[in-house]
Design an enzyme around this catalytic site. Structure first.
Site, PDB file in Angstrom:
ATOM      1  N   SER A 231     -10.901  -0.580   3.267  1.00 20.37           N
ATOM      2  CA  SER A 231     -10.090  -0.804   4.485  1.00 20.37           C
ATOM      3  C   SER A 231      -9.573   0.532   5.004  1.00 20.37           C
ATOM      4  O   SER A 231      -8.891   1.247   4.277  1.00 20.37           O
ATOM      5  CB  SER A 231      -8.883  -1.689   4.168  1.00 20.37           C
ATOM      6  OG  SER A 231      -9.321  -2.891   3.608  1.00 20.37           O
TER       7      SER A 231
ATOM      8  N   ARG B 227       0.833  -1.221   0.000  1.00 21.47           N
ATOM      9  CA  ARG B 227       0.000   0.000   0.000  1.00 21.47           C
ATOM     10  C   ARG B 227       0.865   1.267   0.000  1.00 21.47           C
ATOM     11  O   ARG B 227       0.556   2.252   0.680  1.00 21.47           O
ATOM     12  CB  ARG B 227      -0.942   0.025   1.213  1.00 21.47           C
ATOM     13  CG  ARG B 227      -1.951  -1.059   1.245  1.00 21.47           C
ATOM     14  CD  ARG B 227      -2.920  -0.983   0.054  1.00 21.47           C
ATOM     15  NE  ARG B 227      -3.859  -2.078   0.116  1.00 21.47           N
ATOM     16  CZ  ARG B 227      -3.605  -3.295  -0.397  1.00 21.47           C
ATOM     17  NH1 ARG B 227      -2.469  -3.531  -1.047  1.00 21.47           N
ATOM     18  NH2 ARG B 227      -4.487  -4.260  -0.293  1.00 21.47           N
TER      19      ARG B 227
ATOM     20  N   GLU C 290      -4.826   3.581   6.304  1.00 21.97           N
ATOM     21  CA  GLU C 290      -4.578   3.432   4.864  1.00 21.97           C
ATOM     22  C   GLU C 290      -5.208   4.610   4.109  1.00 21.97           C
ATOM     23  O   GLU C 290      -4.697   5.067   3.093  1.00 21.97           O
ATOM     24  CB  GLU C 290      -5.189   2.101   4.387  1.00 21.97           C
ATOM     25  CG  GLU C 290      -4.999   1.826   2.917  1.00 21.97           C
ATOM     26  CD  GLU C 290      -5.636   0.507   2.461  1.00 21.97           C
ATOM     27  OE1 GLU C 290      -5.488  -0.518   3.147  1.00 21.97           O
ATOM     28  OE2 GLU C 290      -6.279   0.525   1.399  1.00 21.97           O
TER      29      GLU C 290
HETATM   30  C1  LIG Z   1     -15.581  -0.382  -1.014  1.00 21.39           C
HETATM   31  C2  LIG Z   1     -14.097  -0.111  -1.222  1.00 21.39           C
HETATM   32  C3  LIG Z   1     -13.239  -1.184  -1.403  1.00 21.39           C
HETATM   33  C4  LIG Z   1     -11.862  -0.960  -1.615  1.00 21.39           C
HETATM   34  N1  LIG Z   1     -11.054  -2.027  -1.807  1.00 21.39           N
HETATM   35  C5  LIG Z   1      -9.733  -1.861  -2.011  1.00 21.39           C
HETATM   36  C6  LIG Z   1      -8.863  -2.976  -2.230  1.00 21.39           C
HETATM   37  O1  LIG Z   1      -9.312  -4.118  -2.274  1.00 21.39           O
HETATM   38  N2  LIG Z   1      -7.548  -2.745  -2.414  1.00 21.39           N
HETATM   39  C7  LIG Z   1      -7.041  -1.467  -2.416  1.00 21.39           C
HETATM   40  O2  LIG Z   1      -5.808  -1.342  -2.596  1.00 21.39           O
HETATM   41  N3  LIG Z   1      -7.822  -0.393  -2.215  1.00 21.39           N
HETATM   42  C8  LIG Z   1      -9.155  -0.545  -2.021  1.00 21.39           C
HETATM   43  N4  LIG Z   1      -9.964   0.531  -1.810  1.00 21.39           N
HETATM   44  C9  LIG Z   1      -9.366   1.887  -1.740  1.00 21.39           C
HETATM   45  C10 LIG Z   1      -9.450   2.675  -3.074  1.00 21.39           C
HETATM   46  O3  LIG Z   1     -10.441   2.166  -3.911  1.00 21.39           O
HETATM   47  C11 LIG Z   1      -8.126   2.659  -3.830  1.00 21.39           C
HETATM   48  O4  LIG Z   1      -7.100   3.168  -3.028  1.00 21.39           O
HETATM   49  C12 LIG Z   1      -8.201   3.482  -5.125  1.00 21.39           C
HETATM   50  O5  LIG Z   1      -7.023   3.282  -5.880  1.00 21.39           O
HETATM   51  C13 LIG Z   1      -8.377   4.972  -4.883  1.00 21.39           C
HETATM   52  O6  LIG Z   1      -8.619   5.566  -6.143  1.00 21.39           O
HETATM   53  P1  LIG Z   1      -9.323   6.975  -6.276  1.00 21.39           P
HETATM   54  O7  LIG Z   1      -9.267   7.350  -7.714  1.00 21.39           O
HETATM   55  O8  LIG Z   1     -10.682   6.913  -5.689  1.00 21.39           O
HETATM   56  O9  LIG Z   1      -8.376   7.888  -5.414  1.00 21.39           O
HETATM   57  P2  LIG Z   1      -8.773   9.162  -4.548  1.00 21.39           P
HETATM   58  O10 LIG Z   1      -9.488   8.711  -3.325  1.00 21.39           O
HETATM   59  O11 LIG Z   1      -9.446  10.175  -5.387  1.00 21.39           O
HETATM   60  O12 LIG Z   1      -7.330   9.671  -4.143  1.00 21.39           O
HETATM   61  C14 LIG Z   1      -6.525   8.923  -3.253  1.00 21.39           C
HETATM   62  C15 LIG Z   1      -5.183   9.649  -3.081  1.00 21.39           C
HETATM   63  O13 LIG Z   1      -4.479   9.654  -4.310  1.00 21.39           O
HETATM   64  C16 LIG Z   1      -4.286  10.981  -4.785  1.00 21.39           C
HETATM   65  N5  LIG Z   1      -4.499  10.917  -6.229  1.00 21.39           N
HETATM   66  C17 LIG Z   1      -5.588  10.424  -6.870  1.00 21.39           C
HETATM   67  N6  LIG Z   1      -5.389  10.465  -8.206  1.00 21.39           N
HETATM   68  C18 LIG Z   1      -4.166  11.010  -8.397  1.00 21.39           C
HETATM   69  C19 LIG Z   1      -3.403  11.317  -9.551  1.00 21.39           C
HETATM   70  N7  LIG Z   1      -3.844  11.081 -10.794  1.00 21.39           N
HETATM   71  N8  LIG Z   1      -2.173  11.871  -9.380  1.00 21.39           N
HETATM   72  C20 LIG Z   1      -1.699  12.117  -8.132  1.00 21.39           C
HETATM   73  N9  LIG Z   1      -2.388  11.854  -7.012  1.00 21.39           N
HETATM   74  C21 LIG Z   1      -3.600  11.305  -7.141  1.00 21.39           C
HETATM   75  C22 LIG Z   1      -5.284  11.831  -4.044  1.00 21.39           C
HETATM   76  O14 LIG Z   1      -4.827  13.170  -3.920  1.00 21.39           O
HETATM   77  C23 LIG Z   1      -5.356  11.121  -2.710  1.00 21.39           C
HETATM   78  O15 LIG Z   1      -4.259  11.474  -1.907  1.00 21.39           O
HETATM   79  C24 LIG Z   1     -11.350   0.362  -1.616  1.00 21.39           C
HETATM   80  C25 LIG Z   1     -12.234   1.444  -1.436  1.00 21.39           C
HETATM   81  C26 LIG Z   1     -13.589   1.207  -1.252  1.00 21.39           C
HETATM   82  C27 LIG Z   1     -14.517   2.385  -1.085  1.00 21.39           C
END
Ligand SMILES: Cc1cc2nc3c(=O)[nH]c(=O)nc-3n(C[C@H](O)[C@H](O)[C@H](O)COP(=O)(O)OP(=O)(O)OC[C@H]3O[C@@H](n4cnc5c(N)ncnc54)[C@H](O)[C@@H]3O)c2cc1C
Length: 335
Positions: free
Chosen positions: A235, A161, A331
């Site tokens: 998580s 992570r 996380e």
């Molecule tokens: C129901 C559920 C289940 C999940 N299961 C998992 C799992 O199984 N495994 C797992 O690893 N994660 C899981 N996650 C967490 C999440 O889905 C991941 O971490 C995902 O990659 C986040 O993507 P996002 O586009 O929503 O990021 P955001 O929430 O929009 O951003 C997360 C972080 O990344 C930064 N960021 C986003 N995009 C960029 C970019 N293009 N450039 C620079 N910085 C950026 C943001 O500023 C922030 O700090 C889960 C979440 C939920 C709600």
């Protein structure tokens, strides 16, 4: 490009926290991105799908929603294909595109919310696969000098992570595209117990990548709350990695404590189990709490404040620390 003022971020985070942003803009290409960044003096938040964030207060700055789209075949041969994907593509849609076309490697990562651009940030992982296993390059724009840089897999310094974008280069780049190497000949990975069990239940003997994806979707849907129904960020805590000596102390008292040996002689403990043993599973306080099926997931039942959920996470950390002498790490990104 329209810069909106004082808008609610509730539709833009899966926790469903209602906070405001001073300014908000959606960008569709790197030129728009550079234009927005070069004229901005406010604190900046790059936003993907908002599925790994907890807003504890209004964001007094500019939110840039990354909507850079595109799927481009970089190269291919008989056995492999290299795909460069725009950061704003939705992760699960990309997974489905790969399954449709017979490109194997990310089927175990089905149904993870969020966008492709955030996938390298914390090296998303699930069911025995991490995205680092298939990423070859990450393209990112430097937030100060606007240079477009390419990071090799090694340069991303991926860990559990974690990546360079969450550590030494935190806040320095916006990821614009990610290149993946996928296999045309499926190497199915069902070693993660629950997948095998689900395939057996479905009476599938020789699974395709679509079968594996469907099995993962079934398992996830039965265990994790759907953010469209109950606000959450998956998580909330990382699984802690501890020494063998510390693991043995825990096992002496709790012989059934789930633990997984790591290559470096350390052991990963299941954070959800630790939290459950402290009595938090299913605990509800007003309109927020700990999910009833998965103690790792904190939830907003509707109208909760991010600061309350943050306080709950602090209490959980304290409680696990005093019972097991293990300090859980969050996380989810706290804002
Ligand atoms: C129901 C559920 C289940 C999940 N299961 C998992 C799992 O199984 N495994 C797992 O690893 N994660 C899981 N996650 C967490 C999440 O889905 C991941 O971490 C995902 O990659 C986040 O993507 P996002 O586009 O929503 O990021 P955001 O929430 O929009 O951003 C997360 C972080 O990344 C930064 N960021 C986003 N995009 C960029 C970019 N293009 N450039 C620079 N910085 C950026 C943001 O500023 C922030 O700090 C889960 C979440 C939920 C709600």
């Amino acid at each position: 490009m329209e810069i909106k003022k004082n808008i609610s971020l509730k539709p833009f985070n899966t926790f469903g926290i209602d906070v405001a942003a001073t300014s908000f803009v959606e960008v569709k290409n790197t030129d728009e991105l550079k234009l927005v960044l070069s004229s901005n003096e406010l604190p900046l938040l790059i936003l993907g799908g908002g599925s790994n964030l907890l807003f504890t207060k209004n964001f007094n700055g500019l939110v840039v929603k990354n909507n850079l789209k595109g799927i481009c075949v970089e190269s291919e041969n008989e056995s492999e294909i290299y795909l460069k994907i725009g950061a704003g593509e939705v992760w699960h849609e990309f997974v489905l595109y790969c399954i449709e076309n017979g490109y194997a490697g990310i089927e175990n990562l089905s149904l993870i919310p969020g966008n492709v651009g955030a996938s390298p940030m914390q090296n998303i992982g699930a069911y025995g696969v991490e995205v680092k296993d298939v990423i070859t390059e990450v393209e990112a724009l430097h937030l100060k000098d606007f240079s477009l840089n390419t990071f090799s897999n090694e340069a991303c310094d991926f860990g559990y992570r974690s990546s360079i974008f969450k550590t030494s280069e935190k806040g320095n780049y916006v990821i614009t595209a990610v290149t993946f190497k996928l296999n045309k000949q499926a190497k199915i990975n069902t070693s993660y117990g629950a997948i095998d069990g689900e395939l057996k239940r479905l009476e599938i003997v020789n699974p395709t990548i679509k079968d594996v994806s469907n099995a993962v979707i079934n398992i996830r849907s039965s265990k994790l709350p759907d953010p469209k129904i109950i606000g959450n960020s998956g998580s909330f805590f990382k699984n802690p990695v501890i020494s063998e000596a510390q693991k043995n102390i825990i096992l002496a008292n709790y012989p059934d404590a789930p633990n997984y040996s790591q290559p470096n002689g350390f052991f990963k403990m299941a954070a959800g189990w630790l939290i459950e043993k402290c009595g938090w599973k299913g605990k509800r306080i007003d309109n927020y709490g700990v999910h009833e099926l998965q103690a790792l997931v904190l939830v907003n039942y509707g109208g909760a404040k991010g600061s309350d959920i943050y306080s709950l996470s602090a209490q959980i950390i304290e409680s696990v620390n005093s019972k097991f002498d293990i300090k859980l790490e969050r996380e989810v990104n706290i804002l």
